[in-house]
Structures are given as C-alpha cells and as structure tokens.
Design a protein around this motif. Structure first.
Motif, mmCIF file in Angstrom:
data_model
loop_
_atom_site.group_PDB
_atom_site.id
_atom_site.type_symbol
_atom_site.label_atom_id
_atom_site.label_comp_id
_atom_site.label_asym_id
_atom_site.label_seq_id
_atom_site.Cartn_x
_atom_site.Cartn_y
_atom_site.Cartn_z
ATOM 1 N N ARG A 67 0.806 -1.079 0.290
ATOM 2 C CA ARG A 67 0.005 -0.034 -0.475
ATOM 3 C C ARG A 67 1.323 1.529 -0.275
ATOM 4 O O ARG A 67 2.037 1.117 0.738
ATOM 5 N N TYR A 68 0.943 2.137 -0.723
ATOM 6 C CA TYR A 68 1.530 3.641 -1.244
ATOM 7 C C TYR A 68 1.343 4.632 0.031
ATOM 8 O O TYR A 68 0.654 5.558 0.067
ATOM 9 N N ASN A 69 1.192 4.074 1.724
ATOM 10 C CA ASN A 69 0.968 4.955 2.238
ATOM 11 C C ASN A 69 2.552 5.766 3.004
ATOM 12 O O ASN A 69 2.992 5.227 1.964
ATOM 13 N N PRO A 169 0.733 -14.704 -8.338
ATOM 14 C CA PRO A 169 -0.643 -13.680 -8.284
ATOM 15 C C PRO A 169 -1.715 -14.145 -9.114
ATOM 16 O O PRO A 169 -3.218 -14.088 -8.467
ATOM 17 N N TYR A 170 -1.038 -13.480 -10.668
ATOM 18 C CA TYR A 170 -1.963 -14.204 -11.880
ATOM 19 C C TYR A 170 -2.393 -15.513 -11.405
ATOM 20 O O TYR A 170 -2.930 -15.829 -12.002
ATOM 21 N N MET A 247 -13.855 -3.814 -7.956
ATOM 22 C CA MET A 247 -13.595 -4.509 -7.096
ATOM 23 C C MET A 247 -12.078 -5.185 -7.453
ATOM 24 O O MET A 247 -12.230 -5.115 -5.403
ATOM 25 N N LEU A 248 -11.489 -4.475 -7.759
ATOM 26 C CA LEU A 248 -9.613 -4.124 -7.850
ATOM 27 C C LEU A 248 -9.619 -3.059 -6.359
ATOM 28 O O LEU A 248 -8.681 -4.000 -5.732
ATOM 29 N N GLU A 249 -10.422 -2.119 -6.206
ATOM 30 C CA GLU A 249 -10.170 -1.882 -5.419
ATOM 31 C C GLU A 249 -10.384 -2.479 -4.056
ATOM 32 O O GLU A 249 -9.606 -1.941 -2.895
ATOM 33 N N ILE A 250 -11.408 -2.475 -3.719
ATOM 34 C CA ILE A 250 -11.497 -3.690 -2.695
ATOM 35 C C ILE A 250 -10.613 -4.978 -2.205
ATOM 36 O O ILE A 250 -10.092 -4.624 -0.942
ATOM 37 N N GLY A 251 -10.316 -5.436 -4.125
ATOM 38 C CA GLY A 251 -9.385 -6.270 -3.222
ATOM 39 C C GLY A 251 -7.705 -5.865 -3.249
ATOM 40 O O GLY A 251 -7.266 -7.259 -2.205
ATOM 41 N N SER A 252 -7.223 -5.523 -3.570
ATOM 42 C CA SER A 252 -6.035 -4.743 -2.958
ATOM 43 C C SER A 252 -5.747 -3.898 -1.920
ATOM 44 O O SER A 252 -4.812 -4.433 -1.424
ATOM 45 N N LEU A 254 -7.383 -5.460 0.458
ATOM 46 C CA LEU A 254 -7.033 -6.979 1.090
ATOM 47 C C LEU A 254 -5.407 -7.285 1.266
ATOM 48 O O LEU A 254 -5.556 -8.177 2.094
ATOM 49 N N ILE A 255 -5.432 -7.249 -0.074
ATOM 50 C CA ILE A 255 -4.260 -7.962 -0.057
ATOM 51 C C ILE A 255 -2.967 -7.042 -0.381
ATOM 52 O O ILE A 255 -1.863 -7.157 -0.078
#
Length: 293
Positions: A67-69, A169-170, A247-252, A254-255
């Motif tokens: 994550r880009y914190n 991951p892919y 959906m990718l936003e939520i998934g990213s 989570l992981i």
C-alpha cells in the motif's frame, strides 16, 4: 576469476542472476541487508568487492507491491536513492572500478498509454508517485561522473519467470476462476522474461560503446484482455470472472497492494535494444507462458 557484484541480489531476479553468473564461471559478490552478504553499511567491504570487478548490477529497492501509505512511499523512494548513492560513491573510491554499472530503473517512468507505444526517444514521462521514484532514481544514478565506468539505466518492464515475481498472483487468480479482464482490459501489459533480462545484461556488457537509458521489455506487449486469455489458455482454465475497477480497489486493500500495478497501461517498446541488434529469446507472451507455467 571474473568478478560480478549484485547489489540487492537476494530477490527473484537477483537469485536468478546469481545462479546464471556462477554457471558462466563468475565469482559473485552480493550486497544485501541479509546477514550472510556484504552489508550496505560496510562501505569498505563494498569498495573491496567492486575493485577489479567486471560488472556491477544494482537491483536494490523496496518492493512496490504494497500500500502506498507515507511510510511505505518513503521507504520505496529512499531504498533506491540511498543504495544508488552508496554505490556511486564506492565506485569513485575504487582504483580499478567496474567497467560497467547497470542500474535498475522502471518502465513505469512513462505515462499511462493506450494511444501509442513509448520508446526511449519518443516516450513521454508520466506523473505521480511511481514516476517521481523512477525519475529521482535515474537522476541520482546519472549524477555521478565516472570516467572509467560505463553507466546504463534499464527501464525494466514486469519481469516474468518460473518461481516468483508477478506470475504467482496472476496464476492464483486464474486457478480460482478469477482470471477475467481487469478493469477495462484495454490497458497494455509490457513484460520481459527473466532469461531475456539476463541476456540483455550480457549483451550490453559486451557492447562497449553503449550507455544511457534502455527500455527492457519484450517487443510484443499485449492488452490485459489478451494477457488473461493467454494465462487461461496455458493453464487450461476455461473461464475467468472479470474484475471491474471497484472490485480491484477492494481486493487491493485486502491483499495490501495498489491497483496501479494492474490498471496502469504500460506500453513500452525496446527500440534501442532492437536497433543495436539484440534478439529476444522470449519475444511473445505465449512462448513465455509456455516456458514458465
């Protein structure tokens, strides 16, 4: 023995390079935060390793798969700038420095491009955090005046290989039936096989007149739609559920990663390499996936 120094040489690419150089009869020195290798804090040890070496390859830097914190962003930037600075200063302190210093950069330096490909000559530099990292990294690298050492920055696309890197991951997504298009599916995917990356390094080492910036990516980038289709085909998975952006936003989240890694359109061509006569072993995605999957 011929000597090569791998800085940040313990990751997926570094381990591959270490094995390949040893097969070619090189003595390999690794600079790393891992205890069994030369420490980044040991400048005397770094200078000793670089002295009389044929080649320095710098792969060091915190993974961007996070994550880009603020804390991670600082570490991503600093890990690249500081290690490159240490290496440049160490080369300056050598009596007989490496003949060539190849520093990693990234193909992410170019803007999101769905309209045309980006070459070294005609590529447009993008904007945003990842681009700032890339431009500062290259600026630091080229700020050193090293009369005895040739300098090349490799703008590396996404590296594909057997036991690590992005392919894992892919592969998992496809196995779970989630290997459909991601976002619009139109974004371009530029990649390079890890074996070509290694061969490119050897090619540039032997071409003594070359320096500056090189795009390091296969000559046939594909769309995300084509990428996911080829993955499913290679793995014999008949269908894949698409992942819209939300959906990718939520998934990213989570992981603990960023959607940019999947949604940014990287359309990069290796114009200089091809012009200089480099021939890709793995020029097409289907051949690459056949090999690694």
């Amino acid at each position: 023995m011929k000597k090569v120094v791998l800085a940040g040489g313990t990751g997926f690419i570094g381990e591959y390079f270490n094995k390949k150089f040893k097969e070619l009869g090189y003595e390999v020195y690794i600079i790393s935060r891992q205890k069994q290798h030369i420490s980044w804090k040991d400048q005397v040890g770094i200078i000793e390793a670089l002295e009389d070496s044929e080649l320095l390859i710098n792969l060091a830097g915190k993974s961007v798969n996070c994550r880009y914190n603020e804390a991670n962003k600082n570490e991503i930037m600093n890990s690249r700038i500081q290690t490159t600075t240490i290496l440049g200063e160490s080369i300056q302190a050598c009596n007989n420095p490496p003949k060539i210093w190849i520093n990693s950069s990234t193909a992410t330096i170019y803007r999101h491009a769905e309209d045309r490909p980006m070459t070294e000559e005609n590529g447009e530099i993008g904007s945003g955090f990842s681009v700032n990292v890339a431009t500062n990294w290259e600026k630091t690298f080229f700020s050193f005046d090293l009369p005895k050492t040739r300098q090349i920055a490799l703008r590396i696309a996404i590296v594909l290989g057997k036991n690590g890197g992005v392919i894992m991951p892919y592969r998992n997504l496809v196995k779970l039936g989630l290997g459909g298009v991601q976002g619009t599916g139109n974004q371009k995917f530029s990649w390079v096989h890890v074996e070509d990356l290694f061969q490119i390094v050897l090619f540039l080492k032997d071409k003594e007149g070359l320096s500056g910036v090189f795009n390091c990516s296969s000559p046939q980038p594909v769309s995300n739609r084509k990428l996911m289709e080829e993955l499913r085909k290679t793995m014999n998975v008949p269908f894949g559920i698409p992942s819209p952006k939300w959906m990718l936003e939520i998934g990213s989240l989570l992981i603990k990663t960023e959607t940019e890694l999947v949604l940014k359109s990287r359309w990069v061509l290796p114009e200089r390499l091809e012009r200089e006569g480099y021939t890709f072993t793995f020029g097409t995605l289907d051949k690459t996936l056949q090999d690694i999957l």
